[in-house]
Scaffold this active site. Structure first.
Site, PDB file in Angstrom:
ATOM      1  N   ARG A  48      -6.448  10.119  -0.577  1.00 13.90           N
ATOM      2  CA  ARG A  48      -6.100  10.516  -1.942  1.00 13.90           C
ATOM      3  C   ARG A  48      -7.345  10.635  -2.808  1.00 13.90           C
ATOM      4  O   ARG A  48      -7.418  11.469  -3.713  1.00 13.90           O
ATOM      5  CB  ARG A  48      -5.116   9.522  -2.542  1.00 13.90           C
ATOM      6  CG  ARG A  48      -3.725   9.657  -1.946  1.00 13.90           C
ATOM      7  CD  ARG A  48      -2.763   8.588  -2.444  1.00 13.90           C
ATOM      8  NE  ARG A  48      -3.058   7.276  -1.894  1.00 13.90           N
ATOM      9  CZ  ARG A  48      -3.276   6.186  -2.611  1.00 13.90           C
ATOM     10  NH1 ARG A  48      -3.244   6.242  -3.928  1.00 13.90           N
ATOM     11  NH2 ARG A  48      -3.519   5.034  -2.028  1.00 13.90           N
ATOM     12  N   HIS A  61       0.868  -1.172   0.000  1.00 10.24           N
ATOM     13  CA  HIS A  61       0.000   0.000   0.000  1.00 10.24           C
ATOM     14  C   HIS A  61       0.904   1.222   0.000  1.00 10.24           C
ATOM     15  O   HIS A  61       1.848   1.304   0.789  1.00 10.24           O
ATOM     16  CB  HIS A  61      -0.913   0.003   1.226  1.00 10.24           C
ATOM     17  CG  HIS A  61      -2.056   0.966   1.099  1.00 10.24           C
ATOM     18  ND1 HIS A  61      -1.875   2.330   1.120  1.00 10.24           N
ATOM     19  CD2 HIS A  61      -3.388   0.759   0.952  1.00 10.24           C
ATOM     20  CE1 HIS A  61      -3.045   2.932   0.975  1.00 10.24           C
ATOM     21  NE2 HIS A  61      -3.981   1.992   0.870  1.00 10.24           N
TER      22      HIS A  61
END
Length: 829
Positions: free
Chosen positions: A340, A317
């Site tokens: 994000r 990740h």
């Protein structure tokens, strides 16, 4: 409202858009068509009618089911098994339930959900599946598993919303997605954040304690160390229970079914563990996993022969938080994908952007490793990291209360009044950072970033932005895509080299969640983890609960007369391609029998009727199964999906996993393989010739499978060259199972051969061309005919009629061949 369209299917298709693509969704509709006339009712893809399901679940006795693991996959499996009348025991090695599921933060994916409709978010099955396959490129994403994940995504989200009152009301578009489809909960009424994974798991646990205490027993601090199992004379294994360590003692627990839901191996750092075996290059990377993620369930499966796939596919990740107070801690808290997805951008230590923040996790992680410097605070040196910057607008989109948890309680974000303070914190040139942000702002206005090709810009961020927050993030081991191979029913698969299908299921053993492989490929799409747990946990739970059927056969021989009462509902398990290169006009449809260990009860060569409804019409067709009569829990048919397949193809092109059709046993060839002999109508047969036209290959595949087993069992007693096939088709797009036929020929070169003829061959074709002629029978089938030979003919009626004349000319007597279309034997014969 009135709709005037000539074609009812066009009207239904238009109304379907109101169900999935508009702000105020259509929940139900009845459409009247003067053409017919007929009534058309809304049909939700992948959903079995409640009344049909309830009747189906009355067909089995209560089973004892053990679930190993208490994350979302385990809890979903336990509840679904209990709802199917099973007595369930959940075994959890930790002292509390939840596993890594309780740490999930980004949300759960779903397309066609009520929440999407309310928010006016259009989405489609084909987009979701494309995104999942694209994300997993380079690994195994079984099309049937991805289709099941996709079509059952909305039912999974709705199940959480309706059964557990989980408020999945916020939807984000995360990296790798082409639409907003990742659902999570908004802050509560007091403005406090609601971590979605923890909320789901605590709510499930509370419901089990309150409403399922008589059906589900939870035992924490209980580690499963091994399986109890048996092996029959054919090497097939059956799991019968488990051995458990608890409080220093060991005990055994017998069960009808066991479901593995133990998670992955993202925190396995031992020298002989899975990470060291398959990805030693990642041993020094930090992880977002709990210390419990050691891969014990994968090891348990391996001990009984479960096939492991994609074990080297480990996801980094891109955004594990670096805590500035403890920067080298090997366990990182996850910076959710939604940060994000809400507009957070990333820059390196020079203040420059280097990646589309909404690209796939694998791409973003690689970009950080390639473009960012190692963490270095002057005293400690750590892994490469990036700076994540959120504007005020991004903070609102993500949820300020939730960010407050990360910033104020955990100390993972730092506040900056303006861009100048951000540059000072990063230690980069202020003008460089402002230039970066100006370029980003310009890209947002144009809709395209020339540097990173980013096209989705959730929030504004410019050199003039105020009220910013900044965090340090680094790629961290997050998820292991590989694991135990399962089918679309959650049944654990054992690899069989040379076997017709290459696999068989291990009886009584199921798996769901991160312990499995084959769904995510090389890189899991954000939000698909909770979804996979829910979808395949539920499927495995119900399937495990149905092992004790009241009848061993789905279609007892006493019920094959085709009368209305003998048509039974069957749930579609999956649709599969028949060949990687050929057969583009064909699909294999596999339907669940009521029980996971149930047999069809049919004979080799016996066919079935299949009935379904589409656009207000009840359509029916007849098919020969390609699965063997003694295959457990499933019946598969070969079908054309183009216009030459007949009206029934309308249904076959519309149904999805979870939908039902109706099936009935009919007549047919009905060969008997028993006591080392092959019998047809009581007479022994030594050699069999097969003449297949197009999808007439279906009964031949079943015969070839049965004959292969016959050779394996009886070896030298079986006559050489006892099974020969001529496969005729119009073009290569009609050729199905070519890879399978080659595999069988390679395994049994002295017993099986086949010859293919195409009327319209492709460029470079080197096999037969044109129609089947008498010389083909002599050269490729068998000649001269003997009294104990027989020929089976299956294909379109014109093909069967022509072939019966050809073999008669060659010298075969009428009692030596069988044609499905000319069969005068009744279904009861």
């Amino acid at each position: 409202a009135a709709i005037s369209l000539e074609d009812p299917s066009m009207a239904r298709g238009m109304l379907e858009q109101f169900r999935t693509s508009f702000r105020y969704p259509l929940q139900d509709f009845l459409l009247y068509s003067r053409k017919g006339p007929r009534i058309i009712r809304l049909s939700v893809p992948g959903v079995e009618p409640k009344e049909v399901r309830e009747k189906r679940l009355e067909k089995h006795e209560p089973a004892k089911v053990i679930v190993v693991g208490s994350g979302l996959a385990g809890m979903s499996a336990a509840i679904e098994a209990a709802d199917a009348s099973a007595k369930v025991i959940i075994l959890e090695k930790e002292e509390r339930t939840g596993g890594n599921s309780a740490k999930a933060t980004s949300g759960i994916n779903g397309w066609g959900t009520v929440t999407q409709k309310k928010l006016g978010i259009p989405d489609e099955e084909r987009l979701f599946e494309r995104d999942t396959h694209r994300s997993g490129k380079g690994g195994i994403t079984h099309p049937s598993l991805v289709r099941t994940l996709s079509i059952q995504s909305a039912p999974a989200v709705h199940w959480l919303q309706k059964k557990f009152n989980i408020p999945l009301d916020v939807v984000s578009q995360l990296g790798g997605h082409s639409a907003k489809r990742t659902h999570r909960a908004p802050p509560d009424t007091q403005g406090r954040p609601v971590p979605i994974g923890y909320h789901i798991m605590s709510t499930m646990r509370a419901l089990i304690d309150k409403e399922y205490s008589d059906k589900i027993e939870i035992r924490c601090g209980s580690k499963v160390t091994s399986f109890m199992h048996t092996t029959d004379k054919n090497g097939a294994k059956t799991v019968t229970g488990i051995q458990v360590e608890c409080n220093g003692a060991t005990y055994e627990e017998v069960a009808d079914s066991v479901i593995l839901a133990t998670g992955g191996f993202g925190c396995c750092r031992s020298s002989d563990g899975f990470m060291a075996r398959y990805r030693p290059d990642l041993l020094d990377f930090p992880t977002t996993n709990g210390s419990f993620a050691q891969g014990e369930g994968v090891s348990l499966g391996e001990t009984v022969g479960a096939q492991l796939i994609d074990m080297d596919k480990v996801q980094l990740h891109p955004t594990g938080f670096i805590n500035p107070k403890d920067p080298l801690n090997p366990t990182k808290m996850l910076a959710p994908e939604a940060i994000r997805g809400s507009g957070g951008i990333m820059v390196n230590s020079k203040g420059k952007r280097f990646v589309d923040e909404l690209d796939l996790r694998s791409a973003v992680s690689k970009a950080i490793l390639d473009h960012c410097e190692k963490y270095n605070d002057g005293e400690l040196i750590g892994p490469p990291f990036a700076w994540c910057i959120l504007s005020s607008e991004s903070q609102e989109l993500f949820s300020r209360p939730t960010l407050g948890f990360y910033k104020d309680k955990m100390g993972l974000f730092e506040s900056c009044a303006d861009v100048s303070e951000v540059a000072s914190l990063i230690g980069c040139d202020e003008d460089t950072l402002k230039s970066t942000l100006q370029a980003y702002s310009d890209a947002k206005k144009s809709g395209n970033c020339p540097l990173t090709q980013k096209t989705v810009f959730p929030a504004e961020l410019s050199p003039l932005s105020k009220d910013l927050i900044v965090a340090r993030v680094t790629p961290s081991i997050h998820y292991t895509m590989g694991g135990i191979n399962i089918n679309a029913a959650g049944e654990v698969q054992e690899e069989l080299v040379g076997h017709f299908g290459g696999h068989r299921h291990i009886r009584g053993l199921y798996a769901a969640g991160e312990v499995t492989g084959g769904v995510h490929g090389s890189n899991r799409l954000a939000g698909n983890s909770l979804l996979e747990c829910c979808v395949f946990g539920r499927l495995a739970g119900e399937r495990a609960a149905t092992v004790k059927q009241q009848e061993n056969c789905m279609f007892p021989q006493a019920k094959i007369d085709g009368t209305e009462s003998n048509w039974v509902p069957v749930v579609l398990r999956e649709l599969k391609n028949t060949d990687a290169q050929y057969g583009k006009n064909t699909l294999e449809a596999r339907f669940n029998l009521y029980g996971a260990l149930q047999h069809s009860g049919l004979d080799v060569g016996q066919f079935v009727g299949l009935r379904g409804e589409c656009d207000g019409e009840t359509l029916q067709g007849y098919f020969s199964p390609i699965t063997r009569p003694d295959d457990e829990g499933v019946i598969g048919i070969l079908c054309r999906v183009d216009e030459k397949g007949g009206p029934i193809t309308k249904v076959l092109n519309c149904i999805r996993p979870g939908n039902i059709m109706y099936m009935c046993a009919m007549g047919g060839l009905r060969l008997k393989f028993q006591d080392g002999s092959i019998l047809f109508r009581g007479k022994k047969v030594k050699r069999i010739g097969l003449l297949a036209g197009g999808t007439g290959i279906a009964p031949m595949i079943q015969i070839i499978r049965a004959y292969s087993d016959h050779v394996r069992k009886h070896g030298s007693k079986v006559p050489l060259h006892g099974l020969n096939l001529i496969f005729a088709a119009e073009g290569e797009q009609d050729l199905a199972y070519m890879k399978v036929l080659n595999r069988v020929r390679d395994e049994f070169p002295d017993h099986f051969r086949f010859y293919v003829k195409l009327d319209k061959p492709p460029l470079g074709w080197m096999e037969g061309v044109g129609f089947v002629e008498p010389q083909d029978i002599r050269n490729e089938l068998m000649y001269p005919p003997c009294d104990d030979d027989m020929v089976v003919i299956c294909g379109p009626p014109l093909f069967e009629n022509s072939m019966s004349k050809v073999i008669t000319r060659v010298g075969f007597k009428s009692h030596q061949w069988f044609s499905f279309s000319e069969d005068g034997v009744s279904a009861k014969a």
